[in-house]
Design a protein around this motif. Structure first.
Motif, PDB file in Angstrom:
ATOM      1  N   PRO A 108       0.829  -1.208   0.000  1.00 19.27           N
ATOM      2  CA  PRO A 108       0.000   0.000   0.000  1.00 19.27           C
ATOM      3  C   PRO A 108       0.864   1.259   0.000  1.00 19.27           C
ATOM      4  O   PRO A 108       1.809   1.379   0.780  1.00 19.27           O
ATOM      5  CB  PRO A 108      -0.809  -0.129   1.299  1.00 19.27           C
ATOM      6  N   SER A 109       0.551   2.167  -0.882  1.00 19.76           N
ATOM      7  CA  SER A 109       1.331   3.397  -1.025  1.00 19.76           C
ATOM      8  C   SER A 109       0.443   4.471  -1.615  1.00 19.76           C
ATOM      9  O   SER A 109      -0.232   4.241  -2.612  1.00 19.76           O
ATOM     10  CB  SER A 109       2.537   3.141  -1.943  1.00 19.76           C
ATOM     11  N   ALA A 110       0.472   5.649  -1.003  1.00 18.61           N
ATOM     12  CA  ALA A 110      -0.335   6.755  -1.511  1.00 18.61           C
ATOM     13  C   ALA A 110       0.112   7.160  -2.910  1.00 18.61           C
ATOM     14  O   ALA A 110      -0.718   7.493  -3.770  1.00 18.61           O
ATOM     15  CB  ALA A 110      -0.245   7.939  -0.559  1.00 18.61           C
ATOM     16  N   LEU A 111       1.423   7.150  -3.145  1.00 14.39           N
ATOM     17  CA  LEU A 111       1.898   7.555  -4.463  1.00 14.39           C
ATOM     18  C   LEU A 111       1.521   6.524  -5.530  1.00 14.39           C
ATOM     19  O   LEU A 111       1.210   6.888  -6.662  1.00 14.39           O
ATOM     20  CB  LEU A 111       3.407   7.758  -4.429  1.00 14.39           C
ATOM     21  N   TYR A 117      -4.859   6.112  -9.833  1.00 12.56           N
ATOM     22  CA  TYR A 117      -5.919   7.077 -10.125  1.00 12.56           C
ATOM     23  C   TYR A 117      -5.715   7.697 -11.501  1.00 12.56           C
ATOM     24  O   TYR A 117      -6.669   7.815 -12.291  1.00 12.56           O
ATOM     25  CB  TYR A 117      -5.921   8.167  -9.050  1.00 12.56           C
ATOM     26  N   GLU A 118      -4.486   8.106 -11.813  1.00 15.46           N
ATOM     27  CA  GLU A 118      -4.228   8.727 -13.109  1.00 15.46           C
ATOM     28  C   GLU A 118      -4.525   7.753 -14.244  1.00 15.46           C
ATOM     29  O   GLU A 118      -5.099   8.132 -15.276  1.00 15.46           O
ATOM     30  CB  GLU A 118      -2.775   9.192 -13.178  1.00 15.46           C
ATOM     31  N   ALA A 119      -4.129   6.480 -14.055  1.00 14.86           N
ATOM     32  CA  ALA A 119      -4.388   5.484 -15.088  1.00 14.86           C
ATOM     33  C   ALA A 119      -5.886   5.237 -15.246  1.00 14.86           C
ATOM     34  O   ALA A 119      -6.403   5.130 -16.367  1.00 14.86           O
ATOM     35  CB  ALA A 119      -3.669   4.177 -14.741  1.00 14.86           C
ATOM     36  N   LYS A 120      -6.602   5.159 -14.124  1.00 13.62           N
ATOM     37  CA  LYS A 120      -8.054   4.961 -14.155  1.00 13.62           C
ATOM     38  C   LYS A 120      -8.742   6.145 -14.828  1.00 13.62           C
ATOM     39  O   LYS A 120      -9.639   5.973 -15.674  1.00 13.62           O
ATOM     40  CB  LYS A 120      -8.574   4.797 -12.731  1.00 13.62           C
ATOM     41  N   LEU A 133     -10.323   7.184  -6.011  1.00 14.40           N
ATOM     42  CA  LEU A 133      -9.658   7.937  -4.937  1.00 14.40           C
ATOM     43  C   LEU A 133     -10.529   8.029  -3.697  1.00 14.40           C
ATOM     44  O   LEU A 133     -10.020   7.992  -2.569  1.00 14.40           O
ATOM     45  CB  LEU A 133      -9.302   9.339  -5.418  1.00 14.40           C
ATOM     46  N   GLU A 134     -11.834   8.171  -3.882  1.00 18.43           N
ATOM     47  CA  GLU A 134     -12.734   8.230  -2.730  1.00 18.43           C
ATOM     48  C   GLU A 134     -12.639   6.954  -1.904  1.00 18.43           C
ATOM     49  O   GLU A 134     -12.635   7.004  -0.668  1.00 18.43           O
ATOM     50  CB  GLU A 134     -14.166   8.464  -3.198  1.00 18.43           C
ATOM     51  N   GLN A 135     -12.572   5.805  -2.577  1.00 22.08           N
ATOM     52  CA  GLN A 135     -12.445   4.537  -1.860  1.00 22.08           C
ATOM     53  C   GLN A 135     -11.106   4.454  -1.141  1.00 22.08           C
ATOM     54  O   GLN A 135     -11.026   3.990  -0.007  1.00 22.08           O
ATOM     55  CB  GLN A 135     -12.602   3.368  -2.840  1.00 22.08           C
ATOM     56  N   TRP A 136     -10.056   4.915  -1.810  1.00 21.50           N
ATOM     57  CA  TRP A 136      -8.739   4.878  -1.175  1.00 21.50           C
ATOM     58  C   TRP A 136      -8.696   5.786   0.049  1.00 21.50           C
ATOM     59  O   TRP A 136      -8.131   5.419   1.083  1.00 21.50           O
ATOM     60  CB  TRP A 136      -7.660   5.295  -2.172  1.00 21.50           C
ATOM     61  N   VAL A 145      -1.437  13.802  -0.008  1.00 17.82           N
ATOM     62  CA  VAL A 145      -1.328  13.609  -1.451  1.00 17.82           C
ATOM     63  C   VAL A 145      -2.679  13.219  -2.040  1.00 17.82           C
ATOM     64  O   VAL A 145      -3.146  13.793  -3.033  1.00 17.82           O
ATOM     65  CB  VAL A 145      -0.270  12.536  -1.770  1.00 17.82           C
ATOM     66  N   ILE A 146      -3.319  12.231  -1.428  1.00 20.73           N
ATOM     67  CA  ILE A 146      -4.599  11.750  -1.942  1.00 20.73           C
ATOM     68  C   ILE A 146      -5.681  12.816  -1.776  1.00 20.73           C
ATOM     69  O   ILE A 146      -6.505  13.030  -2.673  1.00 20.73           O
ATOM     70  CB  ILE A 146      -5.012  10.454  -1.231  1.00 20.73           C
TER      71      ILE A 146
END
Length: 301
Positions: A108-111, A117-120, A133-136, A145-146
């Motif tokens: 698990p990593s925020a980055l 997220y960018e890929a999605k 991102l909301e789920q994360w 960051v998130i």
């Protein structure tokens, strides 16, 4: 970039923050070896554009030094993460998202979540990326960051109130964060909040060299009627980001306010000739150009 604001200026996208502050984090182990901790992985993953083709060269160079070791379970994890970044670079966004998701499950990593997220977003659209991102964020609500990326996503979807609330929450935790101050100045300008100029000045004082922040300050000053001062900051911002058409549009608005019609027309013509398809102020720039040309025709007639 996730943070372009439709209509006038932009919030500063969170990956621009990394370009300013990301560094190798290292430690000296008891055996005297330099240990590159996990942040090194994040550093390699997040760099964009012309750095991508050098990622493997960088990794191979690092591993040639006997005094350098990686504080991760297996070197193949690092190579796998880099591989996912390359998938994204090649435009295979759906495949990149799947690989990032698999990596997040193991580490698990925020980055990494930001890259997923960018890929999605690029594969399925901004709404799908924001939902991810909301789920994360439910798992890690305190991560700056998130939170910033999510606020930028909300803004892009038109949920400006949600964006404002999230930016304000993060600013309460990081009151001297110039990017948060800038982003709130943008939103406050749009809503007529009198705090806009103060926030823009504070952001600029903290990071005067950032073109995006200089653009925001210049634009807020123009909106406040301080045209000459605003134009000065806008021209300085353009000297640092000459390819940004939004800054040129703001300069044209300032020139119009100063009665410098011909200069404003020339500015807009140049902007519209060089701006790409993603220029969000294109319609406003075209309308302003038509208006200025009509003024010129009336004067000459």
């Amino acid at each position: 970039s996730t943070g372009r604001i439709t209509g006038h200026t932009r919030v500063v996208a969170v990956n621009q923050v990394f370009h300013h502050i990301c560094v190798f984090v290292h430690d000296i182990g008891q055996d005297g070896k330099i240990i590159i901790v996990d942040d090194c992985v994040d550093f390699l993953v997040q760099w964009r554009d012309n750095f991508y083709h050098r990622i493997f060269d960088i990794f191979n160079l690092l591993t040639r030094f006997d005094r350098i070791t990686f504080k991760i379970d297996k070197e193949k994890i690092l190579l796998g993460i880099i591989d996912q970044a390359l998938f994204q670079r090649q435009g295979q966004d759906a495949a990149a998202f799947e690989r990032f998701s698999a990596a997040i499950a193991k580490r698990p990593s925020a980055l990494l979540a930001l890259r997923a997220y960018e890929a999605k977003r690029d594969a399925e659209g901004l709404a799908a990326g924001v939902a991810f991102l909301e789920q994360w964020q439910k798992q890690d609500p305190g991560d700056d960051v998130i939170a910033q990326a999510l606020a930028e996503g909300y803004y892009g979807l038109g949920y400006h109130e949600k964006a404002r609330q999230l930016f304000e929450q993060r600013l309460a935790q990081s009151p001297d964060n110039p990017f948060l101050l800038n982003n709130l100045a943008v939103i406050y300008t749009e809503t007529g909040d009198p705090r806009a100029l103060d926030y823009a000045k504070r952001a600029y004082d903290l990071m005067p060299g950032a073109a995006e922040i200089g653009d925001t300050l210049g634009w807020v000053l123009v909106r406040e009627g301080e045209l000459n001062e605003g134009l000065k900051h806008l021209r300085d911002a353009r000297s640092r980001a000459a390819s940004d058409p939004g800054i040129g549009y703001h300069i044209a608005v300032a020139l119009k306010g100063l009665g410098r019609t011909e200069e404003a027309i020339n500015e807009l013509v140049q902007v519209l000739q060089t701006a790409g398809d993603g220029f969000p102020e294109r319609e406003q720039a075209l309308r302003l150009l038509d208006e200025l040309r009509a003024v010129r025709s009336a004067r000459s007639g």
